[in-house]
Design a protein around this motif. Sequence first.
Motif, short mmCIF file in Angstrom:
data_model
loop_
_atom_site.label_atom_id
_atom_site.label_comp_id
_atom_site.label_asym_id
_atom_site.label_seq_id
_atom_site.Cartn_x
_atom_site.Cartn_y
_atom_site.Cartn_z
N ALA A 130 0.85 -1.20 0.00
CA ALA A 130 0.00 0.00 0.00
C ALA A 130 0.88 1.25 0.00
N PRO B 69 2.62 2.48 9.24
CA PRO B 69 3.18 2.53 10.59
C PRO B 69 4.61 3.12 10.68
N TYR C 180 -7.03 5.55 1.55
CA TYR C 180 -7.45 5.52 2.96
C TYR C 180 -7.30 6.91 3.57
N ALA C 181 -7.83 7.04 4.76
CA ALA C 181 -7.65 8.25 5.55
C ALA C 181 -6.67 7.94 6.67
N GLU D 34 -5.22 9.41 10.62
CA GLU D 34 -5.54 10.29 11.75
C GLU D 34 -4.40 11.21 12.14
N HIS E 53 -14.35 8.74 12.83
CA HIS E 53 -13.32 7.74 13.11
C HIS E 53 -11.96 8.42 13.35
N GLU E 54 -11.56 9.28 12.42
CA GLU E 54 -10.23 9.92 12.55
C GLU E 54 -10.20 10.89 13.73
N HIS F 209 -9.61 8.92 16.89
CA HIS F 209 -8.19 8.53 17.05
C HIS F 209 -7.39 9.58 17.82
N GLU G 206 -7.70 1.02 16.26
CA GLU G 206 -8.78 0.87 15.26
C GLU G 206 -10.09 0.35 15.86
N PHE H 143 -3.93 -3.96 9.22
CA PHE H 143 -5.18 -3.23 8.95
C PHE H 143 -6.27 -4.16 8.40
N TYR I 189 -10.39 -3.68 12.98
CA TYR I 189 -11.42 -2.65 13.13
C TYR I 189 -12.68 -3.23 13.78
N1 ARG Z 1 -5.11 4.23 10.55
C1 ARG Z 1 -5.80 4.41 9.30
C2 ARG Z 1 -7.28 4.44 9.66
O1 ARG Z 1 -7.72 5.31 10.32
C3 ARG Z 1 -5.47 3.38 8.26
C4 ARG Z 1 -4.08 3.45 7.75
C5 ARG Z 1 -3.77 2.45 6.67
N2 ARG Z 1 -2.37 2.50 6.40
C6 ARG Z 1 -1.69 1.68 5.59
N3 ARG Z 1 -0.36 1.81 5.52
N4 ARG Z 1 -2.29 0.75 4.91
O2 ARG Z 1 -8.03 3.56 9.40
#
Ligand code: ARG
Length: 468
Positions: free
Chosen positions: A148, A165, A301-302, A304, A322-323, A326, A345, A394, A399
């Motif tokens: 990704a 990460p 993706y979004a 935070e 969601h964000e 976080h 998550e 992820f 989640y």
């Molecule tokens: N933490 C992000 C969320 O709020 C998702 C990040 C995904 N990052 C990745 N390297 N695939 O859901």
Amino acid sequence: MRRLRVLLVAVLGCAVLLVAAPAASAGGLPKPQPGSTSGGDQYFPAAGNGGYDVLHYDLTLDYTPATRALTARAIVAATATSTLSSFSLDLRDLTVAKLTVNGLPARFTQTGGELVVTPRLPLLKGLPFIVVVDYGGTTGQPEDNTGALYGWISYDDGAFIGNEPEGASTWYPVNDTPKDKATYSFTVTVPQGTTAVANGTLLSQSTRNGRTTSKWVATDPMASYLSMVATGDYTITRSRTASGLPILNAVDDDLSAEDKAATAEVLAKQPEMIDFFQTRFGRYPFSSFGAVVDDDTDAGYALENQTRPIYSGAPDESTVAHELAHQWFGNKVTLGQWRDIWLNEGFATYAEWLWGEHTGTDSPQAGYDFVMSIPASSSFWTVPTADPGPEDLFAAATYYRGGAFLHALRLTIGDDAFWTVIRQWAARPSWVPVSTADLLALSEKVSGRQLDTLFDEWLYQPDKPAPV
Ligand code: ARG
Ligand code: ZN
């Protein structure tokens, strides 16, 4: 900013004197050793480093989106936590031109994402030191361990930043571990017409010779995976919540008229979301908030980013909730090991359900029922929530099984104990990393119940737990 510079110079001066003096009369001092090139994460052992603790990153970045040329200086102020003959910073695919430690040129090597620095004088345990790194190169489109896009993702009109990460090292020399929070300042220069947006507060913006420089400061200590300098064709708007919290949004001019209208409608709900979550989780933990909405959707993706989440494309309402959640769960209360990612998550997913209950579109019970309707034969249940493995960081289970577990906990210990747990969890100090074991201990203490079996079934077993 100016005051910060003066402070840095003052610290630098003292550090040179302090380090020079005892090193000359070594006596019974510990023998200097190389710092670890690992931050100790089980999933990402190459990320992070040992032997020091960063206090502040002052990043000066000059970026031209059309050529992807980055010329930068990082001033890293840190404290040695052991007596060091050498130490490392994480930095990938960018080249260091010059490096000093406490004002003295230092030897360095760059291999496999590790910038290993050998200062002229050893760094003594407990003393501050300053590293100045001049570096740069051509930025790309980095990929994480699953392929990704992440880190500094270059586009023709700027860059989308999503470090989680361990992608912060794609744009600055960093101790890339969530265990080492620091404050940040950013001075970003881009072609006139491009806008740079970072975490925290915009201090100034000025244009000279066709280039615009903006200065930002993020005074709330922050994990590197949440740091950001997004650039693009953004328009900035500012407002305040009823209680005075500054909101700064940056929305891409290149969005369609339809997406712009949808974005404006959703972002207008941020103040109400903050007020609502404050009634559930306690006070909003930082000094500003807002969003970056980019038209480039390749990341998909979004993230935070602290005080300023970033979205690929127009966000929907539950993603913004969601964000925002976080900011309490993940950004303020931060995991020490990436395997505990569900603590981020699962809580943010539960918060989406809470917001849905507030607006009448969803509820925690409905979320739990949905998760429990997934058949036991589904591969969804094979991922242990609290140890998903680096490839499944992820995964949907992180989640949804995480969120459903929180509801199972609520049904087991009752509303009063549950909300006490949530508020006490959110109130934990931001500088002490958390683990799943900490949540178990808190839940048992608050409820007076033994909960290890519930935690084990929901968070560690590779199959569907019994309904509570
Ligand atoms: N933490 C992000 C969320 O709020 C998702 C990040 C995904 N990052 C990745 N390297 N695939 O859901
Ligand atoms: Zn999330």
